[in-house]
Structure formats: C-alpha cells, structure tokens
Design a protein around this motif. Structure first.
Motif, short mmCIF file in Angstrom:
data_model
loop_
_atom_site.label_atom_id
_atom_site.label_comp_id
_atom_site.label_asym_id
_atom_site.label_seq_id
_atom_site.Cartn_x
_atom_site.Cartn_y
_atom_site.Cartn_z
N SER A 147 -9.79 -9.59 -4.43
CA SER A 147 -10.12 -9.46 -2.87
C SER A 147 -8.45 -8.64 -2.34
O SER A 147 -7.66 -8.50 -3.45
N THR A 148 -8.64 -7.81 -1.28
CA THR A 148 -7.61 -7.29 -1.10
C THR A 148 -7.48 -7.67 0.55
O THR A 148 -8.29 -7.52 1.37
N PHE A 149 -6.09 -8.17 0.99
CA PHE A 149 -5.91 -8.54 2.12
C PHE A 149 -4.71 -7.53 2.68
O PHE A 149 -3.72 -7.27 2.09
N PHE A 150 -4.95 -7.14 4.11
CA PHE A 150 -4.14 -6.14 4.54
C PHE A 150 -3.77 -6.02 6.04
O PHE A 150 -4.77 -6.81 6.69
N VAL A 151 -2.82 -5.39 6.57
CA VAL A 151 -2.69 -5.49 7.99
C VAL A 151 -2.17 -4.19 8.40
O VAL A 151 -1.14 -3.51 7.47
N ASP A 152 -2.42 -3.40 9.28
CA ASP A 152 -1.85 -2.15 9.79
C ASP A 152 -1.21 -2.01 10.80
O ASP A 152 -1.43 -2.80 12.01
N LEU A 153 0.13 -1.37 10.89
CA LEU A 153 0.77 -1.50 11.93
C LEU A 153 1.66 -0.02 12.37
O LEU A 153 1.47 0.82 11.16
N PRO A 154 2.05 0.23 13.33
CA PRO A 154 2.69 1.46 13.54
C PRO A 154 3.95 1.83 12.74
O PRO A 154 4.63 0.93 12.33
N ALA A 155 4.00 2.92 12.10
CA ALA A 155 5.24 3.41 11.52
C ALA A 155 6.29 3.57 12.17
O ALA A 155 6.19 4.10 13.68
N ALA A 156 7.64 3.02 11.76
CA ALA A 156 8.72 3.21 12.87
C ALA A 156 9.42 4.72 12.81
O ALA A 156 8.91 5.42 11.80
#
Length: 362
Positions: free
Chosen positions: A353-362
C-alpha cells in the motif's frame, strides 16, 4: 410499526406520471397546475352548460345546482390528486419514523428529479450512511473493549504473579514481568491518548496553522520515532529525502507529524518480517506529496474507499496478531481535513500500500 407504501402503489404511479411531465419542471409547479385546473372545473362546467342550454332558457336554479355539483366534483378530484402527489412526502416521513425505531435503512425510490424526488433520494442516502455508521460504531466498541480488556487483564495477571511468587523469582524474572507491565501500560496510554486526539480533531472547528514545515526534518523525525517498532518486527524502515534538500510544505507541523507517524505505524503493522516501509516526499505541480509506502499485505477496494472517505473507523488485525480499531488512519483523515486536504490510498492486495497527502509547497 407503520408500513411505508410501495413505490408501485397507485399513489406512486400517479406521482410518477406527473413527475415526468416536461412542464412545469418543479414539484411545486405541478402541484399548482393541478390545483388551478381543479379550481376552474366549476367555471368550465358552468360556461359549457350555459352555452349548450341557451336556446332552452334554463331556470337559474339549474345553473346554480350545476355549479355546486361541478364545484364539489372539482374540489374532490383536486384533493384526491394532490393527496396522491403527496404520497412520497408521507412515505419519507414514515421511513424516518421506521428508522428511528428499527435502525434499518429504508428503500426509498431515488430516480425522481424534482424537489420531492431529491428529498427521497437525500433521505435514503443519509439514512443508509447513518445505518452504516451505527454498524461501524458497534464494531468499534466491540474491538475497543477487547483492546482495553485483554491488556489490562495481562497487567492484572502479572501483578498477581509478582504478589504471589515475587519472593521466589530471580531478579531477571521480576524485571522481565515489570518490563511487560510497563510496555502494556504504555500501549494502553497511547490508545487512550489517540482516542482523545480523535475526539479533539472531530470536534474542532479551528483552522490549522499554515506555516513552512521542513520536509526532511518531518520525515526523519517520523523514522526516528518508529525505528524501535520497525526493528522489533524486523521491518526495514527507509527514508528517501526529496530531491530539493530545502523543500518545505505549507501546513501545521503538529498535524503533519500525526499523519506521517500514523501512516508509518500502520504500514509497519501490516508488513512481513524482512519487508520494507519507505517514507518519502516529492514535488508535484506546486504541491508537496508526503508519502509512506510498504510491500505488505495490501488492502481490498472496499477498505480503501472507507479510509479515504473517512466515514468511520475500519478495524483490522496486524500480521503479528495486533488488534486495531483503525484509530490511527481516522486521526490522519481528521488532521488532513483540518488542513483543507485529504489522505489518499493506493493499494493492491498481496503487494502493498501507499498512503499519501498533498499540501501546498511553501
């Protein structure tokens, strides 16, 4: 218990016919047209009678009687049709009452598009989801009671053994029991703290902090905290730093740590000895993807959907007999929600499995 009318009953058949009329589109408009026609039946009848009988000079009393009879007929027909058109509303009300008594989802029709059709469809969707959540809650408490009862029983047994046989034990044996008690107590403390964090996250309406967070430090800290758990289970824990050494993500450091730590903990529990868990990050079109991958047992499609939707806890068992109530991944979901994003899962049963979360780059 009241019995809801069937979707194929005469009342619903009339509603279905009127609902599919091309004009007017709204249920309110259709109801008004029916009322308009019904109210004007007496007028239409009176005019028709007057025109037909003009040559015979009918008595006024006949005209009055005709108007009264036509009014009664028109009103009766109007009330009858409107009553049948309101059958879906009555059925929805009865379905809600039935659900309140039985906790079983109804079977309302969901293929109508006007206001009442949408009402039935939304009621069906909400009650079905509520029934699923009630089932999840029951499974959650059953698993939680097991998770709390069994370790506490073990602590109690170890304490009794020390009390009864402690004088006859070697120092090594006593220390071993004390270490077991300490480890078990810490696990229970972690479980209770996790429940508290989940309650706080679900009840929170405060916006999460939006500040630059160093990705390398975040990944390395998560690896350090899970190193002992991975070593005990003989799982290789690997950190793959991003190509940009100074990569930063815009988010809440505390919530991000919760997400990554729980991702890693979940992967370790579901990965065989000599398996691998990889903690990594990458830049994707102005965003940073924080990712934890494993080559463990994987997840089926239904479990993946539940994890991503966050509709409820998903109890599971680790490869080494660890029982779990899905608390860690539920915390991940709520932490991501507070930061305006969501967790994602890609998995193939038997391959990992692969778990991930996307957030804006600073």
């Amino acid at each position: 218990m009241a019995t809801s009318p069937n979707a194929h009953s005469p009342a619903f058949k009339l509603y279905a016919i009127i609902s599919r009329l091309p004009w007017p589109k709204s249920f309110t408009g259709k109801l008004m047209v029916v009322a308009f026609v019904g109210v004007h039946i007496p007028l239409i009848a009176t005019v028709g009678f007057a025109v037909i009988s003009m040559r015979d000079n009918p008595f006024p009393v006949m005209i009055v009687i005709t108007c009264l009879l036509a009014t009664l007929v028109g009103t009766g027909l109007t009330l009858l049709v409107q009553s049948k058109m309101l059958a879906p509303v009555r059925r929805t009300s009865e379905a809600l009452k039935d659900f309140n008594s039985s906790r079983k989802a109804p079977h309302l029709p969901v293929n109508y598009e006007d206001e009442v059709g949408v009402l039935m469809a939304e009621t069906q969707r909400c009650l079905t989801a509520q029934a699923e959540l009630l089932g999840l809650k029951n499974r959650f408490f059953r698993t939680l009671s097991h998770d709390l009862r069994s370790p506490l029983a073990s602590i109690n047994d170890a304490c009794m053994l020390l009390k009864l046989e402690g004088d006859n034990m070697s120092e090594e044996e006593r220390n071993g029991l004390l270490s077991d008690i300490d480890a078990t107590a810490r696990e229970q403390l972690e479980l209770i703290q996790g429940l508290l964090r989940l309650a706080i996250a679900e009840g929170s309406s405060e916006a999460a902090a939006k500040e630059p967070v160093d990705v390398n430090q975040l990944l390395n800290r998560a690896a350090h905290q899970s190193a002992a758990a991975a070593a005990i289970r003989e799982v290789k824990l690997v950190v793959q730093p991003p190509k940009a050494s100074a990569l930063q993500v815009l988010g809440d450091q505390r919530l991000l740590s919760q997400i990554i730590n729980n991702f890693v903990s979940n992967s370790i529990k579901h990965t065989d000895a000599n398996g691998k868990v990889i903690i990594s990050a990458e830049s994707i079109e102005g965003k940073v993807r924080l990712k934890v991958s494993d080559d463990g047992i994987g997840l089926d499609e239904e479990r993946v959907k539940r994890i991503q939707s966050g509709i409820g806890l998903t109890p599971s068992e680790g490869l080494r007999g660890e029982t779990g109530i899905g608390l860690g991944l539920q915390i991940c979901h709520d932490c991501a929600r507070l930061m305006g994003t969501q967790i994602q899962v890609e998995s193939t049963p038997g391959k990992g499995s692969t778990f991930f979360v996307d957030l804006p780059a600073a």
